[in-house]
Write a protein that holds these residues in place. Structure first.
Motif, PDB file in Angstrom:
ATOM      1  N   THR A  32      -3.610  11.560   2.050  1.00  0.00           N
ATOM      2  CA  THR A  32      -2.792  10.886   1.034  1.00  0.00           C
ATOM      3  C   THR A  32      -2.152  11.957   0.159  1.00  0.00           C
ATOM      4  O   THR A  32      -2.484  13.138   0.255  1.00  0.00           O
ATOM      5  CB  THR A  32      -3.638   9.964   0.123  1.00  0.00           C
ATOM      6  OG1 THR A  32      -4.390  10.768  -0.797  1.00  0.00           O
ATOM      7  CG2 THR A  32      -4.565   9.086   0.946  1.00  0.00           C
ATOM      8  N   SER A  37      -3.017   4.160  -7.075  1.00  0.00           N
ATOM      9  CA  SER A  37      -2.292   3.094  -7.760  1.00  0.00           C
ATOM     10  C   SER A  37      -3.245   1.939  -7.997  1.00  0.00           C
ATOM     11  O   SER A  37      -4.033   1.588  -7.116  1.00  0.00           O
ATOM     12  CB  SER A  37      -1.114   2.609  -6.911  1.00  0.00           C
ATOM     13  OG  SER A  37      -0.200   3.644  -6.687  1.00  0.00           O
ATOM     14  N   TRP A  38      -3.168   1.366  -9.191  1.00  0.00           N
ATOM     15  CA  TRP A  38      -3.996   0.217  -9.534  1.00  0.00           C
ATOM     16  C   TRP A  38      -3.166  -1.045  -9.322  1.00  0.00           C
ATOM     17  O   TRP A  38      -2.047  -1.143  -9.812  1.00  0.00           O
ATOM     18  CB  TRP A  38      -4.455   0.303 -10.982  1.00  0.00           C
ATOM     19  CG  TRP A  38      -5.363  -0.815 -11.363  1.00  0.00           C
ATOM     20  CD1 TRP A  38      -5.039  -1.902 -12.121  1.00  0.00           C
ATOM     21  CD2 TRP A  38      -6.729  -0.969 -10.997  1.00  0.00           C
ATOM     22  NE1 TRP A  38      -6.123  -2.725 -12.249  1.00  0.00           N
ATOM     23  CE2 TRP A  38      -7.185  -2.177 -11.575  1.00  0.00           C
ATOM     24  CE3 TRP A  38      -7.622  -0.215 -10.243  1.00  0.00           C
ATOM     25  CZ2 TRP A  38      -8.486  -2.637 -11.414  1.00  0.00           C
ATOM     26  CZ3 TRP A  38      -8.912  -0.669 -10.099  1.00  0.00           C
ATOM     27  CH2 TRP A  38      -9.336  -1.865 -10.675  1.00  0.00           C
ATOM     28  N   SER A  39      -3.697  -1.992  -8.566  1.00  0.00           N
ATOM     29  CA  SER A  39      -2.960  -3.224  -8.326  1.00  0.00           C
ATOM     30  C   SER A  39      -3.383  -4.289  -9.330  1.00  0.00           C
ATOM     31  O   SER A  39      -4.486  -4.245  -9.873  1.00  0.00           O
ATOM     32  CB  SER A  39      -3.204  -3.723  -6.897  1.00  0.00           C
ATOM     33  OG  SER A  39      -4.474  -4.320  -6.797  1.00  0.00           O
ATOM     34  N   TRP A  44      -7.818  -0.238  -6.233  1.00  0.00           N
ATOM     35  CA  TRP A  44      -7.040   0.982  -6.034  1.00  0.00           C
ATOM     36  C   TRP A  44      -6.340   0.923  -4.692  1.00  0.00           C
ATOM     37  O   TRP A  44      -6.862   0.384  -3.725  1.00  0.00           O
ATOM     38  CB  TRP A  44      -7.956   2.204  -6.055  1.00  0.00           C
ATOM     39  CG  TRP A  44      -8.615   2.446  -7.371  1.00  0.00           C
ATOM     40  CD1 TRP A  44      -9.929   2.264  -7.663  1.00  0.00           C
ATOM     41  CD2 TRP A  44      -7.997   2.916  -8.563  1.00  0.00           C
ATOM     42  NE1 TRP A  44     -10.168   2.579  -8.967  1.00  0.00           N
ATOM     43  CE2 TRP A  44      -8.996   2.993  -9.555  1.00  0.00           C
ATOM     44  CE3 TRP A  44      -6.698   3.275  -8.901  1.00  0.00           C
ATOM     45  CZ2 TRP A  44      -8.740   3.420 -10.846  1.00  0.00           C
ATOM     46  CZ3 TRP A  44      -6.441   3.691 -10.197  1.00  0.00           C
ATOM     47  CH2 TRP A  44      -7.446   3.771 -11.143  1.00  0.00           C
ATOM     48  N   SER A  45      -5.177   1.541  -4.611  1.00  0.00           N
ATOM     49  CA  SER A  45      -4.493   1.673  -3.325  1.00  0.00           C
ATOM     50  C   SER A  45      -4.024   3.111  -3.155  1.00  0.00           C
ATOM     51  O   SER A  45      -3.853   3.846  -4.132  1.00  0.00           O
ATOM     52  CB  SER A  45      -3.315   0.700  -3.222  1.00  0.00           C
ATOM     53  OG  SER A  45      -2.304   1.037  -4.140  1.00  0.00           O
ATOM     54  N   GLN A  46      -3.865   3.494  -1.899  1.00  0.00           N
ATOM     55  CA  GLN A  46      -3.406   4.829  -1.539  1.00  0.00           C
ATOM     56  C   GLN A  46      -2.318   4.690  -0.483  1.00  0.00           C
ATOM     57  O   GLN A  46      -2.279   3.717   0.259  1.00  0.00           O
ATOM     58  CB  GLN A  46      -4.564   5.654  -0.967  1.00  0.00           C
ATOM     59  CG  GLN A  46      -5.687   5.885  -1.949  1.00  0.00           C
ATOM     60  CD  GLN A  46      -6.888   6.537  -1.295  1.00  0.00           C
ATOM     61  OE1 GLN A  46      -7.547   5.926  -0.468  1.00  0.00           O
ATOM     62  NE2 GLN A  46      -7.166   7.761  -1.679  1.00  0.00           N
ATOM     63  N   ARG A  47      -1.468   5.712  -0.376  1.00  0.00           N
ATOM     64  CA  ARG A  47      -0.386   5.709   0.608  1.00  0.00           C
ATOM     65  C   ARG A  47      -0.726   6.720   1.703  1.00  0.00           C
ATOM     66  O   ARG A  47      -1.089   7.863   1.415  1.00  0.00           O
ATOM     67  CB  ARG A  47       0.930   6.092  -0.074  1.00  0.00           C
ATOM     68  CG  ARG A  47       2.131   6.031   0.847  1.00  0.00           C
ATOM     69  CD  ARG A  47       3.415   6.326   0.101  1.00  0.00           C
ATOM     70  NE  ARG A  47       3.631   7.719  -0.231  1.00  0.00           N
ATOM     71  CZ  ARG A  47       3.950   8.679   0.638  1.00  0.00           C
ATOM     72  NH1 ARG A  47       4.037   8.422   1.916  1.00  0.00           N
ATOM     73  NH2 ARG A  47       4.160   9.909   0.228  1.00  0.00           N
ATOM     74  N   ARG A  75     -11.838   1.882  -0.399  1.00  0.00           N
ATOM     75  CA  ARG A  75     -11.657   0.985   0.736  1.00  0.00           C
ATOM     76  C   ARG A  75     -10.442   1.387   1.582  1.00  0.00           C
ATOM     77  O   ARG A  75     -10.480   1.316   2.806  1.00  0.00           O
ATOM     78  CB  ARG A  75     -11.509  -0.447   0.226  1.00  0.00           C
ATOM     79  CG  ARG A  75     -11.308  -1.436   1.332  1.00  0.00           C
ATOM     80  CD  ARG A  75     -11.233  -2.844   0.811  1.00  0.00           C
ATOM     81  NE  ARG A  75     -10.867  -3.733   1.891  1.00  0.00           N
ATOM     82  CZ  ARG A  75     -10.375  -4.920   1.703  1.00  0.00           C
ATOM     83  NH1 ARG A  75     -10.198  -5.382   0.485  1.00  0.00           N
ATOM     84  NH2 ARG A  75     -10.054  -5.662   2.730  1.00  0.00           N
ATOM     85  N   ALA A  76      -9.374   1.823   0.924  1.00  0.00           N
ATOM     86  CA  ALA A  76      -8.159   2.193   1.661  1.00  0.00           C
ATOM     87  C   ALA A  76      -8.446   3.301   2.674  1.00  0.00           C
ATOM     88  O   ALA A  76      -7.944   3.266   3.801  1.00  0.00           O
ATOM     89  CB  ALA A  76      -7.062   2.630   0.692  1.00  0.00           C
ATOM     90  N   GLU A  79     -10.429   1.821   5.581  1.00  0.00           N
ATOM     91  CA  GLU A  79      -9.553   0.988   6.419  1.00  0.00           C
ATOM     92  C   GLU A  79      -8.634   1.853   7.275  1.00  0.00           C
ATOM     93  O   GLU A  79      -8.399   1.550   8.445  1.00  0.00           O
ATOM     94  CB  GLU A  79      -8.727   0.033   5.547  1.00  0.00           C
ATOM     95  CG  GLU A  79      -9.537  -1.029   4.851  1.00  0.00           C
ATOM     96  CD  GLU A  79     -10.107  -2.081   5.787  1.00  0.00           C
ATOM     97  OE1 GLU A  79      -9.529  -2.315   6.873  1.00  0.00           O
ATOM     98  OE2 GLU A  79     -11.154  -2.677   5.441  1.00  0.00           O
ATOM     99  N   ARG A  80      -8.116   2.942   6.686  1.00  0.00           N
ATOM    100  CA  ARG A  80      -7.246   3.832   7.461  1.00  0.00           C
ATOM    101  C   ARG A  80      -8.022   4.492   8.590  1.00  0.00           C
ATOM    102  O   ARG A  80      -7.537   4.579   9.719  1.00  0.00           O
ATOM    103  CB  ARG A  80      -6.618   4.899   6.541  1.00  0.00           C
ATOM    104  CG  ARG A  80      -5.613   5.791   7.250  1.00  0.00           C
ATOM    105  CD  ARG A  80      -4.452   4.995   7.790  1.00  0.00           C
ATOM    106  NE  ARG A  80      -3.414   5.893   8.290  1.00  0.00           N
ATOM    107  CZ  ARG A  80      -2.597   5.572   9.285  1.00  0.00           C
ATOM    108  NH1 ARG A  80      -2.662   4.385   9.853  1.00  0.00           N
ATOM    109  NH2 ARG A  80      -1.680   6.427   9.680  1.00  0.00           N
TER     110      ARG A  80
END
Length: 178
Positions: A32, A37-39, A44-47, A75-76, A79-80
């Motif tokens: 990443t 980023s907080w939704s 949290w999310s990551q790109r 979690r991101a 999942e990745r």
């Protein structure tokens, strides 16, 4: 004329890549861009880069193992790793060198057959341990100083693909596949 996508390497670095059978990766700042980023949904999310993922798949097709050794545990990232069928994905790792030695023992792989990409101070021992220790351009100075190779592309945007392509180009392991 177009720019080469795979950088030219010194003979020493080419030789270090020849026996590589395992690529270990950090997540935050490598797979990443290191930002979170907080939704509004409360997480949290990551790109992640699709190109990095495709590079990982190309190594797996050659029989080269790919592992994740991450101090973080989002979690991101899990999942990745699952989406890429990375069988050896370890999160919340306090001692990456110890976890690496456990994995290497199971796989029958030595540090001389391993590449690692990390970007933070906790990654320096792994970068120094393996045959091909790499980092990303915006890593802190101590990490850049320890690394044998600094990617041209940033973390989360092609750095992993760049290292995967170097391994595919120079590793003798699984030479029959693309």
């Amino acid at each position: 004329m177009t720019e080469r996508t795979t950088p030219l390497l010194s003979l020493d670095l080419q030789a270090r890549l020849r026996p590589v059978r395992l690529l270990c990766l950090d997540v935050d700042g490598v797979l990443t861009d290191g930002n979170l980023s907080w939704s509004d949904a409360g997480g949290w999310s990551q790109r992640f880069s699709v190109r990095d993922g495709f590079g990982i798949k190309l190594l797996q097709e050659r029989g080269i193992e790919v592992a994740i050794l991450s101090g973080g545990d989002l979690r991101a990232g899990r999942e990745r790793a699952a989406s890429l069928a990375i069988r050896h994905a370890y999160f919340g790792v306090a001692d990456k060198v110890a976890r690496y030695h456990e994995l290497a023992g199971v796989l029958g792989i030595s540090p001389a057959e391993t590449a690692y990409v990390g970007d933070e101070l906790v990654d320096v021992p792994m970068i120094r341990l393996v045959a091909f220790g790499a980092t990303v351009p915006d890593a802190v100075d101590e990490v850049r100083d320890a690394a044998l190779y600094i990617t041209r592309r940033p973390g989360g945007d092609g750095a992993v693909r760049e290292v995967c392509d170097l391994i595919r180009t120079h590793s003798d392991f699984g030479r029959g596949a693309p």
